[in-house]
Enzyme design. Structure first.
Site, PDB file in Angstrom:
ATOM      1  N   TRP A 188       0.860  -1.179   0.000  1.00 43.10           N
ATOM      2  CA  TRP A 188       0.000   0.000   0.000  1.00 43.10           C
ATOM      3  C   TRP A 188       0.902   1.236   0.000  1.00 43.10           C
ATOM      4  O   TRP A 188       1.884   1.277   0.728  1.00 43.10           O
ATOM      5  CB  TRP A 188      -0.927   0.061   1.229  1.00 43.10           C
ATOM      6  N   GLU A 229      -3.000  -2.918  -2.577  1.00 46.77           N
ATOM      7  CA  GLU A 229      -4.131  -2.306  -1.887  1.00 46.77           C
ATOM      8  C   GLU A 229      -4.398  -0.889  -2.379  1.00 46.77           C
ATOM      9  O   GLU A 229      -3.563   0.002  -2.230  1.00 46.77           O
ATOM     10  CB  GLU A 229      -3.850  -2.273  -0.373  1.00 46.77           C
ATOM     11  N   LYS A 231      -7.032   2.636  -2.723  1.00 42.22           N
ATOM     12  CA  LYS A 231      -7.683   3.503  -1.750  1.00 42.22           C
ATOM     13  C   LYS A 231      -8.316   4.680  -2.466  1.00 42.22           C
ATOM     14  O   LYS A 231      -7.899   5.051  -3.558  1.00 42.22           O
ATOM     15  CB  LYS A 231      -6.591   3.957  -0.778  1.00 42.22           C
ATOM     16  N   ASP A 262      -9.851  -3.038   1.502  1.00 47.20           N
ATOM     17  CA  ASP A 262      -9.942  -2.462   2.845  1.00 47.20           C
ATOM     18  C   ASP A 262     -11.307  -1.817   2.963  1.00 47.20           C
ATOM     19  O   ASP A 262     -11.686  -0.995   2.118  1.00 47.20           O
ATOM     20  CB  ASP A 262      -8.808  -1.437   3.014  1.00 47.20           C
ATOM     21  N   HIS A 265     -11.775   1.971   2.445  1.00 51.51           N
ATOM     22  CA  HIS A 265     -11.140   2.631   1.306  1.00 51.51           C
ATOM     23  C   HIS A 265     -12.058   2.973   0.143  1.00 51.51           C
ATOM     24  O   HIS A 265     -11.599   3.150  -0.984  1.00 51.51           O
ATOM     25  CB  HIS A 265      -9.970   1.779   0.801  1.00 51.51           C
ATOM     26  N   HIS A 289      -8.746  -6.164   4.445  1.00 50.05           N
ATOM     27  CA  HIS A 289      -8.399  -5.330   5.584  1.00 50.05           C
ATOM     28  C   HIS A 289      -9.723  -4.929   6.203  1.00 50.05           C
ATOM     29  O   HIS A 289     -10.366  -3.988   5.744  1.00 50.05           O
ATOM     30  CB  HIS A 289      -7.610  -4.093   5.152  1.00 50.05           C
ATOM     31  N   ASP A 297     -12.238   7.354   6.278  1.00 48.01           N
ATOM     32  CA  ASP A 297     -11.427   6.156   6.517  1.00 48.01           C
ATOM     33  C   ASP A 297     -10.734   6.291   7.875  1.00 48.01           C
ATOM     34  O   ASP A 297      -9.519   6.378   7.966  1.00 48.01           O
ATOM     35  CB  ASP A 297     -10.399   6.032   5.378  1.00 48.01           C
ATOM     36  N   ASP A 299     -10.525   4.268  10.477  1.00 44.16           N
ATOM     37  CA  ASP A 299      -9.920   3.090  11.096  1.00 44.16           C
ATOM     38  C   ASP A 299     -10.346   2.894  12.542  1.00 44.16           C
ATOM     39  O   ASP A 299      -9.509   2.734  13.431  1.00 44.16           O
ATOM     40  CB  ASP A 299      -8.388   3.122  10.953  1.00 44.16           C
ATOM     41  N   ASP A 329      -7.457  -4.102  10.040  1.00 50.97           N
ATOM     42  CA  ASP A 329      -6.692  -2.862   9.839  1.00 50.97           C
ATOM     43  C   ASP A 329      -7.409  -1.684  10.477  1.00 50.97           C
ATOM     44  O   ASP A 329      -8.298  -1.086   9.869  1.00 50.97           O
ATOM     45  CB  ASP A 329      -6.478  -2.611   8.334  1.00 50.97           C
TER      46      ASP A 329
END
Ligand code: RNT
Ligand code: ZN
Length: 422
Positions: A188, A229, A231, A262, A265, A289, A297, A299, A329
């Site tokens: 990534w 990955e 995004k 993810d 993302h 993820h 995003d 997380d 993640d």
């Protein structure tokens, strides 16, 4: 706290209830026990790493909060992880980032990282039967200060990051070979622009060339698997992301490497659950993820949301457990970090169990027969079935705390160990 007998009684009743729908709870538990989740090492120290270069977290990533007790050394991080694994049923993996190398106090250039800098991790993983996954670190570094790495117009900087990724694949292969379980090495990059670029094409051409050069050496897939990955955007890269979803989907399909999805993302209402059955027609395997974005995003710790349930349903219904690598993640620095790991991982396992307890044959038959009324009614009823009793029983069988009892263990660890870290 619930006693063993209560847990077993509740399980027996639950099992009978599921049997009425033709669902075998023992089989579901069996299948779940074979799933390994790859825990992300970076939840333990707010994506800090151990290079001690004093670099702040970069790449448009942000860990907010200042809860005491974060791991300051590889040993502390491993201690915390040991605690986490003790609270999860099943055998699970660790997902490492290159910046968690152990270089014995002397700085090592990221482009010159070697397997030996991860020997401590491999010894620990071997002793505890954890598989290892890996990630090159292309952020929080002076050479990534302008937010460009593999797509950088400066050939020297671009080559530096290519070399880093090449070094990382070799480390991944070392993990896979040493542990007898393939390592997924996931690339990534943060590359993008805060404001509208004039040229959207050239950075992507450079990224494509960089990736091809990184992957040019063939590594046996039983040692290392490559993943890419994409995004939508990052902080400071709101207008353009070089490695967008379309970019990497095309890359993964044409090069037959793994695609990483993810859940944070994409646009906030776009879910990755629906993408699995589509992309798995074209890419060999997928890395997930699992994350939770709140408005962006962000997380956040993975909770038991509809989104998580949908992702796990797709993995199970599509029979993709062998082709989907499940990693977490997120990074929350505002609560106990060990608890953050445990909550997200247990939720993911729980959601998988719920999916494994679906009466798949019945629902499939209803759908094929055009009985959409029955499909809706049954799918709604399933939400109220006693899957929690099956989960509790699985935890009991696996010798890990049942229900919120894991919190007592974490609280005492916090008092004894985490509180001492000043
Ligand atoms: C960033 C990506 C990436 C990172 C980790 C630390 O948005 O999700 O996976 O979170 O590499
Ligand atoms: Zn990610």
């Amino acid at each position: 706290m619930m006693g063993e007998k209560q847990i077993e009684d509740a399980y027996r009743l639950a099992s009978e209830r599921y049997a009425l729908l033709g669902v075998d709870t023992e089989r579901a538990i069996q299948k779940l026990s074979r799933v390994s989740i790859s825990l992300h090492c970076w939840q333990g120290d707010d994506v800090g790493g151990f290079e001690s270069t004093g670099e702040a977290l970069g790449g448009g990533l942000a860990a907010t909060g200042n809860y005491p007790g974060k791991a300051r050394t590889p040993q502390e991080l491993r201690d915390d992880l040991d605690m986490v694994y003790r609270l999860l049923p099943g055998k699970h993996r660790l997902n490492l980032h290159a910046m968690y190398a152990e270089t014995g106090g002397k700085p090592v250039d990221r482009a010159k990282l070697l397997p030996e800098h991860f020997k401590g991790w491999v010894d620990w993983a071997r002793a505890n039967h954890h598989g290892l996954d890996f990630n090159p670190s292309l952020f929080s570094h002076p050479k990534a200060a302008d937010g460009l790495t593999l797509s950088h117009p400066d050939e020297g900087i671009r080559q530096y990051w290519i070399d880093h990724c090449i070094a990382c694949r070799k480390i991944g292969a070392y993990f896979g070979e040493s542990l007898g379980s393939p390592c997924v090495t996931n690339i990534w990059i943060p590359d993008g622009f805060k404001d509208n670029p004039f040229d959207r094409k050239s950075p992507r051409e450079r990224l494509l060339d960089s990736l091809d050069r990184i992957l040019s050496e063939k590594i046996p897939s039983h040692f290392n698997l490559d993943a890419v990955e994409g995004k939508l955007f990052g902080i400071g890269a709101e207008s353009y992301t070089t490695g967008s979803h379309e970019f990497y989907l095309g890359y993964a399909v044409s090069r037959q490497v793994l695609l990483t999805l993810d859940s944070g993302h994409f646009h906030p209402t776009e879910t990755i659950a629906d993408k699995l059955s589509a992309v798995l027609l074209y890419v060999p395997e997928v890395l997930l993820h699992v994350s939770r974005g709140v408005r962006w995003d962000s997380d956040h710790v993975v909770t038991f949301t509809d989104d998580l349930q949908a992702i796990c349903q797709e993995v199970v219904r599509g029979n993709f457990l062998e082709r989907v690598h499940i990693g977490l993640d997120y990074f929350d620095a505002s609560i106990n970090r060990v608890a953050a790991w445990v909550i997200g991982a247990r939720n993911t396992l729980k959601a998988l169990l719920m999916a494994l307890l679906e009466p798949a044959d019945t629902l499939r038959a209803m759908e094929l027969n055009g009985d959409f009324t029955g499909r809706l009614a049954l799918m709604e009823e399933l939400k109220g079935l006693p899957f929690g009793a099956v989960w509790d029983y699985y935890c009991l069988q696996a010798g890990v705390p049942v229900g919120e009892a894991y919190l007592d263990v974490i609280r005492s660890y916090e008092k004894k160990i985490l509180a001492e870290r000043k």
